[in-house]
Design a protein around this motif. Structure first.
Motif, mmCIF file in Angstrom:
data_model
loop_
_atom_site.group_PDB
_atom_site.id
_atom_site.type_symbol
_atom_site.label_atom_id
_atom_site.label_comp_id
_atom_site.label_asym_id
_atom_site.label_seq_id
_atom_site.Cartn_x
_atom_site.Cartn_y
_atom_site.Cartn_z
ATOM 1 N N THR A 58 0.790 -1.228 -0.209
ATOM 2 C CA THR A 58 0.060 0.043 -0.110
ATOM 3 C C THR A 58 0.712 1.458 0.011
ATOM 4 O O THR A 58 1.901 1.250 0.591
ATOM 5 C CB THR A 58 -0.891 0.115 1.380
ATOM 6 O OG1 THR A 58 -1.694 -1.118 1.265
ATOM 7 C CG2 THR A 58 -1.673 1.165 1.312
ATOM 8 N N ARG B 38 -2.368 4.752 -3.546
ATOM 9 C CA ARG B 38 -3.203 3.815 -3.946
ATOM 10 C C ARG B 38 -3.165 2.697 -3.230
ATOM 11 O O ARG B 38 -1.946 2.332 -2.355
ATOM 12 C CB ARG B 38 -3.021 3.317 -5.373
ATOM 13 C CG ARG B 38 -1.682 2.809 -5.607
ATOM 14 C CD ARG B 38 -1.337 1.988 -6.831
ATOM 15 N NE ARG B 38 -0.127 1.646 -7.370
ATOM 16 C CZ ARG B 38 0.573 0.416 -6.314
ATOM 17 N NH1 ARG B 38 -0.236 -0.167 -5.508
ATOM 18 N NH2 ARG B 38 1.874 0.300 -6.633
ATOM 19 N N ASP B 39 -4.017 2.077 -3.073
ATOM 20 C CA ASP B 39 -4.052 0.501 -2.332
ATOM 21 C C ASP B 39 -3.792 -0.536 -3.449
ATOM 22 O O ASP B 39 -4.459 -0.219 -4.694
ATOM 23 C CB ASP B 39 -5.473 0.266 -1.774
ATOM 24 C CG ASP B 39 -5.914 1.280 -0.621
ATOM 25 O OD1 ASP B 39 -4.887 1.410 0.045
ATOM 26 O OD2 ASP B 39 -6.966 1.442 -0.425
ATOM 27 N N ILE C 93 -4.123 -4.063 -5.703
ATOM 28 C CA ILE C 93 -4.848 -4.943 -5.968
ATOM 29 C C ILE C 93 -4.588 -5.940 -4.958
ATOM 30 O O ILE C 93 -3.481 -6.751 -5.136
ATOM 31 C CB ILE C 93 -5.049 -5.653 -7.437
ATOM 32 C CG1 ILE C 93 -5.292 -4.386 -8.319
ATOM 33 C CG2 ILE C 93 -6.025 -6.656 -7.691
ATOM 34 C CD1 ILE C 93 -5.118 -4.590 -9.757
ATOM 35 N N GLU D 183 -7.522 -11.183 -5.342
ATOM 36 C CA GLU D 183 -8.379 -10.699 -6.431
ATOM 37 C C GLU D 183 -7.630 -10.801 -7.764
ATOM 38 O O GLU D 183 -8.172 -10.825 -8.766
ATOM 39 C CB GLU D 183 -8.607 -9.312 -6.197
ATOM 40 C CG GLU D 183 -9.808 -9.290 -5.068
ATOM 41 C CD GLU D 183 -10.333 -8.103 -4.859
ATOM 42 O OE1 GLU D 183 -10.466 -7.085 -5.747
ATOM 43 O OE2 GLU D 183 -10.785 -7.763 -3.610
ATOM 44 N N SER D 184 -6.335 -10.343 -7.658
ATOM 45 C CA SER D 184 -5.447 -10.411 -8.877
ATOM 46 C C SER D 184 -5.178 -11.804 -9.715
ATOM 47 O O SER D 184 -5.113 -11.894 -10.973
ATOM 48 C CB SER D 184 -4.004 -10.014 -8.854
ATOM 49 O OG SER D 184 -3.218 -10.850 -7.805
ATOM 50 N N TYR E 218 -10.422 -12.559 -9.809
ATOM 51 C CA TYR E 218 -11.196 -11.536 -10.528
ATOM 52 C C TYR E 218 -10.578 -10.334 -11.305
ATOM 53 O O TYR E 218 -11.115 -9.290 -11.253
ATOM 54 C CB TYR E 218 -11.928 -10.977 -9.252
ATOM 55 C CG TYR E 218 -12.670 -11.987 -8.528
ATOM 56 C CD1 TYR E 218 -13.781 -12.685 -9.054
ATOM 57 C CD2 TYR E 218 -12.316 -12.073 -7.097
ATOM 58 C CE1 TYR E 218 -14.524 -13.551 -8.374
ATOM 59 C CE2 TYR E 218 -12.908 -13.273 -6.618
ATOM 60 C CZ TYR E 218 -14.146 -13.936 -6.989
ATOM 61 O OH TYR E 218 -14.801 -14.749 -6.395
ATOM 62 N N ILE E 219 -9.496 -10.735 -11.933
ATOM 63 C CA ILE E 219 -8.634 -9.504 -12.505
ATOM 64 C C ILE E 219 -9.509 -8.667 -13.425
ATOM 65 O O ILE E 219 -9.179 -7.655 -13.655
ATOM 66 C CB ILE E 219 -7.361 -10.164 -13.120
ATOM 67 C CG1 ILE E 219 -6.439 -9.177 -13.632
ATOM 68 C CG2 ILE E 219 -7.846 -11.150 -14.387
ATOM 69 C CD1 ILE E 219 -5.182 -9.727 -13.673
ATOM 70 N N GLN F 102 -12.063 -7.302 -13.356
ATOM 71 C CA GLN F 102 -12.880 -6.347 -12.931
ATOM 72 C C GLN F 102 -12.153 -4.989 -12.656
ATOM 73 O O GLN F 102 -12.808 -3.895 -12.201
ATOM 74 C CB GLN F 102 -13.664 -6.754 -11.560
ATOM 75 C CG GLN F 102 -14.470 -7.870 -11.738
ATOM 76 C CD GLN F 102 -15.002 -8.240 -10.116
ATOM 77 O OE1 GLN F 102 -14.688 -7.800 -9.155
ATOM 78 N NE2 GLN F 102 -15.912 -9.093 -10.256
ATOM 79 N N PHE F 103 -10.840 -5.096 -12.929
ATOM 80 C CA PHE F 103 -10.121 -4.176 -13.059
ATOM 81 C C PHE F 103 -9.769 -3.128 -14.319
ATOM 82 O O PHE F 103 -9.947 -3.910 -15.465
ATOM 83 C CB PHE F 103 -8.740 -4.452 -12.439
ATOM 84 C CG PHE F 103 -8.947 -4.928 -10.857
ATOM 85 C CD1 PHE F 103 -9.188 -4.112 -9.822
ATOM 86 C CD2 PHE F 103 -8.851 -6.227 -10.778
ATOM 87 C CE1 PHE F 103 -9.513 -4.441 -8.746
ATOM 88 C CE2 PHE F 103 -9.259 -6.747 -9.351
ATOM 89 C CZ PHE F 103 -9.634 -5.887 -8.361
ATOM 90 N N SER G 208 -4.279 -1.787 -15.217
ATOM 91 C CA SER G 208 -4.062 -2.643 -14.248
ATOM 92 C C SER G 208 -3.797 -3.902 -14.786
ATOM 93 O O SER G 208 -2.790 -4.887 -14.628
ATOM 94 C CB SER G 208 -5.245 -2.910 -13.066
ATOM 95 O OG SER G 208 -5.053 -1.436 -12.490
ATOM 96 N N VAL H 87 -0.768 -6.482 -14.228
ATOM 97 C CA VAL H 87 -0.648 -7.702 -13.225
ATOM 98 C C VAL H 87 -0.669 -9.031 -14.172
ATOM 99 O O VAL H 87 0.167 -9.952 -13.624
ATOM 100 C CB VAL H 87 -2.204 -7.597 -12.660
ATOM 101 C CG1 VAL H 87 -2.455 -9.061 -12.024
ATOM 102 C CG2 VAL H 87 -2.138 -6.337 -11.774
#
Length: 98
Positions: free
Chosen positions: A21, A25-26, A28, A32-33, A36-37, A39-40, A44, A48
């Motif tokens: 962090t 920014r926070d 991913i 999730e990476s 659910y990649i 959704q970005f 990104s 990733v």
């Protein structure tokens, strides 16, 4: 993908692909990476996906076959096209063609 396989991958490469962090920014999250990649944002994803692929190759090289030289990739794509009629495909992971 089975949840046990997913957990195995996270344990193998999570430390390689996890980000810190920052004040700007926070990151991913690793889970999730990997799951659910899409959704970005495209930006990104473009960062990733190569990182995850590199980490998978590094950590799982004894379990998956990857060409050692760049010149081998066209032959792999030609073989896959000839055998399964998937042009420009260089491999398959979990029935997803790449």
């Amino acid at each position: 993908m089975k949840s046990a396989d997913f957990e195995y991958l996270i344990n193998q490469i999570g430390h390689e692909i996890g980000k810190k962090t920052t004040p700007f920014r926070d990151p991913i999250p690793v889970r999730e990476s990997l799951s659910y990649i899409f959704q970005f944002s495209t930006q990104s994803i473009s960062v990733v996906v190569p990182e995850v692929c590199d980490a998978l190759i590094a950590c799982l090289s004894d379990k998956i076959k990857v060409p050692k030289r760049q010149e081998e990739w066209p032959q792999v794509a030609n073989d896959i096209d000839r055998m399964w009629n998937y042009p420009h495909c260089c491999g398959s992971i979990d029935l997803k063609h790449i």
